[in-house]
Scaffold this active site. Structure first.
Site, PDB file in Angstrom:
ATOM      1  CG  HIS A  14     -70.439 -45.232 -18.652  1.00 54.90           C
ATOM      2  ND1 HIS A  14     -70.407 -43.903 -18.010  1.00 54.90           N
ATOM      3  CD2 HIS A  14     -69.710 -45.265 -19.754  1.00 54.90           C
ATOM      4  CE1 HIS A  14     -69.855 -43.016 -18.823  1.00 54.90           C
ATOM      5  NE2 HIS A  14     -69.484 -43.698 -19.945  1.00 54.90           N
ATOM      6  CB  SER A  30     -67.386 -40.966  -8.410  1.00 59.35           C
ATOM      7  OG  SER A  30     -68.392 -39.894  -8.171  1.00 59.35           O
ATOM      8  CG  ASP A  68     -65.814 -44.183 -20.299  1.00 56.78           C
ATOM      9  OD1 ASP A  68     -66.391 -44.565 -21.164  1.00 56.78           O
ATOM     10  OD2 ASP A  68     -66.259 -44.671 -19.224  1.00 56.78           O
ATOM     11  CB  CYS A  92     -74.126 -43.896 -14.233  1.00 57.35           C
ATOM     12  SG  CYS A  92     -73.428 -44.692 -15.801  1.00 57.35           S
ATOM     13  CG  ASN A 146     -66.761 -48.621 -19.599  1.00 57.21           C
ATOM     14  OD1 ASN A 146     -66.592 -48.863 -20.674  1.00 57.21           O
ATOM     15  ND2 ASN A 146     -67.038 -47.566 -18.939  1.00 57.21           N
ATOM     16  CB  CYS A 178     -70.613 -40.265 -15.412  1.00 60.13           C
ATOM     17  SG  CYS A 178     -71.761 -40.999 -16.326  1.00 60.13           S
ATOM     18  CD  GLU A 222     -71.618 -46.478 -12.886  1.00 59.47           C
ATOM     19  OE1 GLU A 222     -71.343 -47.033 -14.149  1.00 59.47           O
ATOM     20  OE2 GLU A 222     -71.216 -45.740 -12.400  1.00 59.47           O
TER      21      GLU A 222
HETATM   22 ZN   LIG Z   1     -71.601 -43.539 -16.155  1.00 55.75          ZN
END
Ligand SMILES: [Zn+2]
Ligand SMILES: [Ca+2]
Ligand SMILES: [Ca+2]
Ligand SMILES: [Zn+2]
Lengths: 154, 154
Positions: free
Chosen positions: A54, A81, A146, A86, A43, A83, A56
């Site tokens: 982020h 986990s 975020d 992503c 991130n 979002c 990912e």
């Molecule tokens: Zn994300």
């Protein structure tokens, strides 16, 4: 002996720790194609003032442009986990499997992913959880930013 | 007299044309908060070798970090129906309204957006359609890459 998923989740955790050491949000990710990491990231909201990097997304961007077939044979590892953003990206590129460090701190779009046929594995990894809890205790507003939930200064 | 939606869609079209003039995919986007454009962008897959800078993502990134309340009062304009990634991002930031130039070339996640309460307006704008059709005729594989559907060289 650790399995592949442990080894690659560990690489994602190392990315999360890099992010933390930079003063950023400790979420890391790696993308693995046929047993090889093709992209890693963490991130960068704090470090680069980014709304879209982020962990990912950053890993995907760092992997560069790949043929569609590569994404379709890849596994994405992420310490937290994923979002909506992503997860939508996982769907766009038809990444078939996601390994998630933890979903106690934040539960993303796991159900949406599963409903579209993505295999979702939650590792319940203590280190991933610990990194987030330590960060949130020190930086509650940054974390809320975020997840799109709180007022923060730009 | 043109309404607000026409004026801002026109700004998104100008971004798409900039992208085309750079040799890129002609998809543009602007984010509007209280009648003012706070971010504009266009697809940078070709120009920057980016896997994540679709027009909408690029506009969001260019808007910089904004308070959650700003996103929740904003409208996103995009010349083409938003893919899973961009739609997931709209959901993450709780952007309540999306104005789409056209969805004949590509139908994105409009149903998902609507099912989550996002207002979706499709303008059926001829210029948006024309830009995409001209591009696809000249660059069929580049476009397929953007929708995750075809083999391309990295
Ligand atoms: Zn994300
Ligand atoms: Ca454990
Ligand atoms: Ca028309
Ligand atoms: Zn998109």
């Amino acid at each position: 002996m650790p399995g592949d998923d442990d080894v690659f989740l560990q690489a994602a955790i190392e990315e999360a720790e890099k992010g933390r050491d930079e003063g950023g949000i400790p979420i890391g990710s790696v993308i693995v194609h046929k047993g090889k990491i093709i992209g890693r990231g963490h991130n960068r909201r704090v470090q680069h003032g980014s709304a879209i990097h982020h962990g990912e997304m950053n890993a995907l961007e760092n992997a560069g442009r790949q043929p569609a077939s590569v994404y379709k044979e890849s596994v994405l590892y992420t310490t937290l986990s994923p979002c909506s953003m992503c997860s939508g990206t996982i769907l766009l590129y038809k990444i078939p499997k996601v390994v998630i460090g933890e979903n106690r701190t934040y539960l993303g779009e796991e159900s949406l992913l599963q409903s579209r046929g993505v295999e979702v594995v939650v590792a319940n990894n203590d280190r991933c959880y610990e990194l987030m809890q330590e960060f949130i205790a020190k930086n509650p507003t940054l974390w809320a930013e975020d997840t799109g939930e709180v007022e923060v200064k730009a």
